[in-house]
Design a protein around this motif. Structure first.
Motif: not given
Length: 105
Positions: A12-17, A20-21, A72-78
């Motif tokens: 919940p509350e993480k849909e936009q993140n 984006k990821g 890739a690590d940044k996107a995967r982590s998000l």
């Protein structure tokens, strides 16, 4: 063609993140690994399904080594930190493809 179906249970509350990821990672995979792209679908509140398309199984299985690591690590982590659960639902060979993309005149 080869298809991978993914399921994502988003916090919940993480849909936009999450979106984006997912978009950032999918674009990197398309650009660097030879995928044919992906579609993300919302199934219900906090539940998403993605359909990733590859030219063949061997291209999918060989993917992962050509990505720019830091991006890739940044996107995967998000994406991962935005999810309660991520799973592969199925891997499928395309038998017939009748999806058409309508061109604007």
């Amino acid at each position: 063609m080869y298809i991978i179906l993914y399921s994502f249970q988003v916090k919940p509350e993480k849909e936009q993140n999450f979106i984006k990821g997912w978009k950032d990672l999918t674009n990197l995979i398309y650009k660097h690994e030879g995928s044919l792209g992906s579609r993300l679908h919302k199934q219900s509140a906090y539940q998403y399904v993605a359909y990733a398309q590859w030219p063949d199984k061997s291209t999918f299985k060989a993917s992962g080594e050509k990505l720019p690591k830091q991006e890739a690590d940044k996107a995967r982590s998000l994406m991962r930190s935005s999810c309660e659960n991520i799973e592969i639902l199925n891997e499928l060979e395309v038998v017939e493809d009748l999806i058409r993309v309508k061109q604007n005149d």
